[in-house]
Motif scaffolding. Structure first.
Motif, PDB file in Angstrom:
ATOM      1  N   ASP A  57       0.807  -1.220   0.000  1.00  0.00           N
ATOM      2  CA  ASP A  57       0.000   0.000   0.000  1.00  0.00           C
ATOM      3  C   ASP A  57       0.840   1.270   0.000  1.00  0.00           C
ATOM      4  O   ASP A  57       0.324   2.355  -0.304  1.00  0.00           O
ATOM      5  N   THR A  58       2.128   1.169   0.372  1.00  0.00           N
ATOM      6  CA  THR A  58       2.989   2.358   0.345  1.00  0.00           C
ATOM      7  C   THR A  58       3.418   2.719  -1.070  1.00  0.00           C
ATOM      8  O   THR A  58       4.049   3.761  -1.274  1.00  0.00           O
ATOM      9  N   GLY A  59       3.114   1.864  -2.032  1.00  0.00           N
ATOM     10  CA  GLY A  59       3.421   2.167  -3.424  1.00  0.00           C
ATOM     11  C   GLY A  59       4.663   1.516  -3.979  1.00  0.00           C
ATOM     12  O   GLY A  59       5.006   1.747  -5.147  1.00  0.00           O
ATOM     13  N   VAL A  60       5.339   0.663  -3.181  1.00  0.00           N
ATOM     14  CA  VAL A  60       6.558   0.023  -3.680  1.00  0.00           C
ATOM     15  C   VAL A  60       6.180  -1.152  -4.573  1.00  0.00           C
ATOM     16  O   VAL A  60       5.067  -1.675  -4.511  1.00  0.00           O
ATOM     17  N   ALA A  61       7.119  -1.570  -5.414  1.00  0.00           N
ATOM     18  CA  ALA A  61       6.912  -2.734  -6.263  1.00  0.00           C
ATOM     19  C   ALA A  61       6.910  -4.005  -5.412  1.00  0.00           C
ATOM     20  O   ALA A  61       7.469  -4.037  -4.310  1.00  0.00           O
ATOM     21  N   ASP A  62       6.288  -5.061  -5.938  1.00  0.00           N
ATOM     22  CA  ASP A  62       6.203  -6.316  -5.184  1.00  0.00           C
ATOM     23  C   ASP A  62       7.577  -6.855  -4.801  1.00  0.00           C
ATOM     24  O   ASP A  62       7.756  -7.417  -3.716  1.00  0.00           O
ATOM     25  N   ALA A  63       8.566  -6.682  -5.697  1.00  0.00           N
ATOM     26  CA  ALA A  63       9.913  -7.186  -5.403  1.00  0.00           C
ATOM     27  C   ALA A  63      10.552  -6.460  -4.236  1.00  0.00           C
ATOM     28  O   ALA A  63      11.475  -6.979  -3.604  1.00  0.00           O
ATOM     29  N   ALA A  64      10.070  -5.236  -3.929  1.00  0.00           N
ATOM     30  CA  ALA A  64      10.633  -4.462  -2.820  1.00  0.00           C
ATOM     31  C   ALA A  64       9.920  -4.731  -1.498  1.00  0.00           C
ATOM     32  O   ALA A  64      10.407  -4.312  -0.444  1.00  0.00           O
ATOM     33  N   VAL A  65       8.774  -5.421  -1.536  1.00  0.00           N
ATOM     34  CA  VAL A  65       8.034  -5.704  -0.310  1.00  0.00           C
ATOM     35  C   VAL A  65       8.886  -6.475   0.703  1.00  0.00           C
ATOM     36  O   VAL A  65       8.932  -6.117   1.894  1.00  0.00           O
ATOM     37  N   PRO A  66       9.602  -7.551   0.290  1.00  0.00           N
ATOM     38  CA  PRO A  66      10.447  -8.247   1.271  1.00  0.00           C
ATOM     39  C   PRO A  66      11.503  -7.356   1.900  1.00  0.00           C
ATOM     40  O   PRO A  66      11.898  -7.576   3.049  1.00  0.00           O
ATOM     41  N   LEU A  67      11.970  -6.340   1.175  1.00  0.00           N
ATOM     42  CA  LEU A  67      12.984  -5.440   1.733  1.00  0.00           C
ATOM     43  C   LEU A  67      12.407  -4.590   2.857  1.00  0.00           C
ATOM     44  O   LEU A  67      13.091  -4.335   3.864  1.00  0.00           O
ATOM     45  N   LEU A  68      11.165  -4.139   2.704  1.00  0.00           N
ATOM     46  CA  LEU A  68      10.541  -3.403   3.802  1.00  0.00           C
ATOM     47  C   LEU A  68      10.299  -4.313   5.001  1.00  0.00           C
ATOM     48  O   LEU A  68      10.464  -3.891   6.154  1.00  0.00           O
ATOM     49  N   LEU A  69       9.931  -5.554   4.724  1.00  0.00           N
ATOM     50  CA  LEU A  69       9.725  -6.494   5.830  1.00  0.00           C
ATOM     51  C   LEU A  69      11.034  -6.795   6.556  1.00  0.00           C
ATOM     52  O   LEU A  69      11.024  -7.126   7.750  1.00  0.00           O
ATOM     53  N   LEU A  70      12.156  -6.653   5.851  1.00  0.00           N
ATOM     54  CA  LEU A  70      13.457  -6.828   6.510  1.00  0.00           C
ATOM     55  C   LEU A  70      13.630  -5.852   7.668  1.00  0.00           C
ATOM     56  O   LEU A  70      14.264  -6.171   8.677  1.00  0.00           O
ATOM     57  N   LEU A  71      13.080  -4.642   7.530  1.00  0.00           N
ATOM     58  CA  LEU A  71      13.174  -3.671   8.620  1.00  0.00           C
ATOM     59  C   LEU A  71      12.456  -4.193   9.864  1.00  0.00           C
ATOM     60  O   LEU A  71      12.954  -4.040  10.991  1.00  0.00           O
ATOM     61  N   LEU A  72      11.289  -4.809   9.654  1.00  0.00           N
ATOM     62  CA  LEU A  72      10.563  -5.357  10.798  1.00  0.00           C
ATOM     63  C   LEU A  72      11.340  -6.494  11.442  1.00  0.00           C
ATOM     64  O   LEU A  72      11.403  -6.599  12.673  1.00  0.00           O
ATOM     65  N   TRP A  73      11.931  -7.338  10.629  1.00  0.00           N
ATOM     66  CA  TRP A  73      12.699  -8.463  11.173  1.00  0.00           C
ATOM     67  C   TRP A  73      13.965  -7.979  11.870  1.00  0.00           C
ATOM     68  O   TRP A  73      14.400  -8.582  12.850  1.00  0.00           O
ATOM     69  N   ALA A  74      14.544  -6.873  11.376  1.00  0.00           N
ATOM     70  CA  ALA A  74      15.692  -6.296  12.082  1.00  0.00           C
ATOM     71  C   ALA A  74      15.268  -5.804  13.461  1.00  0.00           C
ATOM     72  O   ALA A  74      15.987  -5.980  14.453  1.00  0.00           O
ATOM     73  N   GLY A  75      14.089  -5.201  13.524  1.00  0.00           N
ATOM     74  CA  GLY A  75      13.583  -4.771  14.822  1.00  0.00           C
ATOM     75  C   GLY A  75      13.357  -5.934  15.759  1.00  0.00           C
ATOM     76  O   GLY A  75      13.724  -5.882  16.943  1.00  0.00           O
ATOM     77  N   MET A  76      12.780  -7.012  15.255  1.00  0.00           N
ATOM     78  CA  MET A  76      12.551  -8.188  16.095  1.00  0.00           C
ATOM     79  C   MET A  76      13.864  -8.805  16.561  1.00  0.00           C
ATOM     80  O   MET A  76      13.960  -9.316  17.678  1.00  0.00           O
ATOM     81  N   THR A  77      14.886  -8.745  15.706  1.00  0.00           N
ATOM     82  CA  THR A  77      16.207  -9.238  16.103  1.00  0.00           C
ATOM     83  C   THR A  77      16.726  -8.464  17.300  1.00  0.00           C
ATOM     84  O   THR A  77      17.206  -9.043  18.289  1.00  0.00           O
ATOM     85  N   ALA A  78      16.620  -7.148  17.228  1.00  0.00           N
ATOM     86  CA  ALA A  78      17.078  -6.314  18.342  1.00  0.00           C
ATOM     87  C   ALA A  78      16.284  -6.609  19.603  1.00  0.00           C
ATOM     88  O   ALA A  78      16.841  -6.696  20.714  1.00  0.00           O
ATOM     89  N   GLY A  79      14.987  -6.787  19.461  1.00  0.00           N
ATOM     90  CA  GLY A  79      14.159  -7.077  20.628  1.00  0.00           C
ATOM     91  C   GLY A  79      14.534  -8.377  21.301  1.00  0.00           C
ATOM     92  O   GLY A  79      14.595  -8.457  22.541  1.00  0.00           O
ATOM     93  N   GLY A  80      14.825  -9.415  20.516  1.00  0.00           N
ATOM     94  CA  GLY A  80      15.239 -10.687  21.105  1.00  0.00           C
ATOM     95  C   GLY A  80      16.563 -10.590  21.838  1.00  0.00           C
ATOM     96  O   GLY A  80      16.742 -11.159  22.913  1.00  0.00           O
TER      97      GLY A  80
END
Length: 425
Positions: free
Chosen positions: A267-290
């Motif tokens: 919904d932010t307007g990025v291409a489908d191939a870039a969606v996993p890259l945005l999700l990487l930010l969330l996983w980086a956050g979860m890494t820090a939290g753990g």
């Protein structure tokens, strides 16, 4: 606690096996793109939500029975079987993409998750307790959650290129391979049944249970007796019950939101191939939290409530930005939620004293699944009417209620009580 040097290699082997298993379990390249697969197949948000409900319902039906099975038979066996079921489901998804195939896949995935849930935490805590290192549980499980996130991050980094080259079949084949490797690693877990742990030096292990007149081990209990013992402890012990209810209160909603993050990214307007890259930010956050779990054990109850407020605020703000940059705030939220989730599990494991540890932990899993099902239904309604961003923002409100409840539950005039750790308080 002083640990014998002879036991350090055993602790390292346990931890190494756990981290490898956790990493491979989430190194599933379908993770960052499966919601796109569903959408591209023609499913609506409501249909996608119904699949998630089916997924959680499977866990509800099988969670506690599988926990009792793990306590009565073998936790390691269930950890070996757990990845094999989703492997079959992922194959169904890419070989015959359709709503029925997706439903079958989620049934298998839910069954695999139920086999793993409870059994993993119970095995790790019991083995650490046997080695006189139960105080390392938070550190070990925090790093295990980080290994899971690193696996998911690896899937996010690889999914785009593999999708571009091999399409969904290529992503599916890689996902099946990761599950098979996870099952192979699970065979390396040590397992000592609690009946052989009478020499445990801690006060929370089976030896302590025997002194209290409880059964001295799972080997003395059949499946039904194990189930009854676990449910009885969850029902009768107020401290266990409070810790058990905190798990779904903290875990369910943000765990459900994770499934829709791909749609929010699109919904932010990025291409489908870039969606996993945005999700990487969330996983980086979860890494820090753990990784922050050992430090998080020092949080007071009010500090824990503040952590939930921080997470909720960052979640709402990041979702409403409507741009890729908003995922930076979402990463902060997911870091705080991951830390809060690990600490809730630590609190529960510290309060369980009976022999049916996996069963009690599975009861928390059932409560989580029930909450997630309610959330999926609510999300479908809100997202259908107002969009994914608003649905994400409104999902922050229950966390503010939980934080308020935690603060109000501590008597303000009892200074020592207010200073207790969230784990021991």
């Amino acid at each position: 606690m002083i640990i014998s040097p002879a036991r350090v290699p055993a602790i390292r082997r346990l931890a190494g096996t756990l981290y490898g298993y956790a990493f491979l379990t989430d190194l599933v390249l379908l993770y960052p793109v499966y919601v796109l697969l569903f959408s591209d197949t023609g499913l609506s948000v409501g249909q996608i939500s119904s699949l998630f409900v089916l997924w959680s319902a499977t866990g509800i039906v099988l969670e506690v029975p599988s926990g009792a099975w793990a306590d009565a038979v073998s936790r390691r066996l269930l950890l070996v079987l757990a990845p094999l079921l989703p492997a079959a489901g992922f194959a169904c998804w890419v070989l015959a993409p359709s709503y029925p195939a997706f439903a079958v896949g989620f049934l298998l995935w839910g069954a695999g998750g139920a086999l793993r849930s409870g059994a993993l935490e119970a095995l790790v805590f019991t083995e650490l307790d046997r080695l006189g290192a139960s105080d390392r549980y938070a550190r070990v499980m925090g790093r295990a959650r980080t290994a899971e996130v690193l696996g998911a991050a690896g899937s996010g980094a690889l999914a785009g290129p593999v999708l571009a080259v091999g399409g969904y079949p290529g992503v599916g084949a890689a996902s099946v391979l990761a599950c098979l490797l996870a099952a192979a690693v699970a065979t390396l877990f040590p397992e000592h049944r609690p009946a052989r742990l009478a020499e445990s030096p801690t006060g929370s292990g089976p030896a302590a249970a025997e002194r209290r007149g409880q059964p001295d081990g799972d080997d003395d209990l059949g499946w039904l007796a194990t189930l009854r013992a676990g449910l009885a402890e969850a029902r009768a012990d107020r401290a266990v019950r409070a810790a058990l209810l905190l798990v779904p209160a903290v875990t369910a909603i943000w765990g459900g939101l994770d499934e829709y993050a791909g749609l929010l990214a699109r919904d932010t307007g990025v291409a489908d191939a870039a969606v996993p890259l945005l999700l990487l930010l969330l996983w980086a956050g979860m890494t820090a939290g753990g990784l922050l779990a050992p430090a998080g054990e020092r949080l007071t109850t009010r500090g824990y409530a503040g952590l939930l407020v921080l997470a909720a605020s960052a979640l709402a703000a990041g979702a409403l930005v409507g741009r890729p940059a908003g995922f930076l705030l979402l990463a902060v939220a997911f870091a705080a939620f991951q830390l809060a989730t690990v600490l809730a599990d630590v609190r529960l494991q510290a309060r369980i004293t009976g022999p049916s540890r996996a069963t009690v932990t599975s009861v928390a899993g059932v409560a989580t699944d029930l909450t997630i099902i309610a959330f999926y239904g609510g999300y479908a309604v809100v997202a259908g009417a107002a969009g994914n961003a608003v649905a994400f923002a409104l999902a922050a409100l229950p966390y503010l209620a939980v934080a308020g409840r935690l603060v109000c539950s501590r008597p303000s005039r009892a200074r020592p009580a207010a200073g207790k750790s969230v784990v021991t308080g």
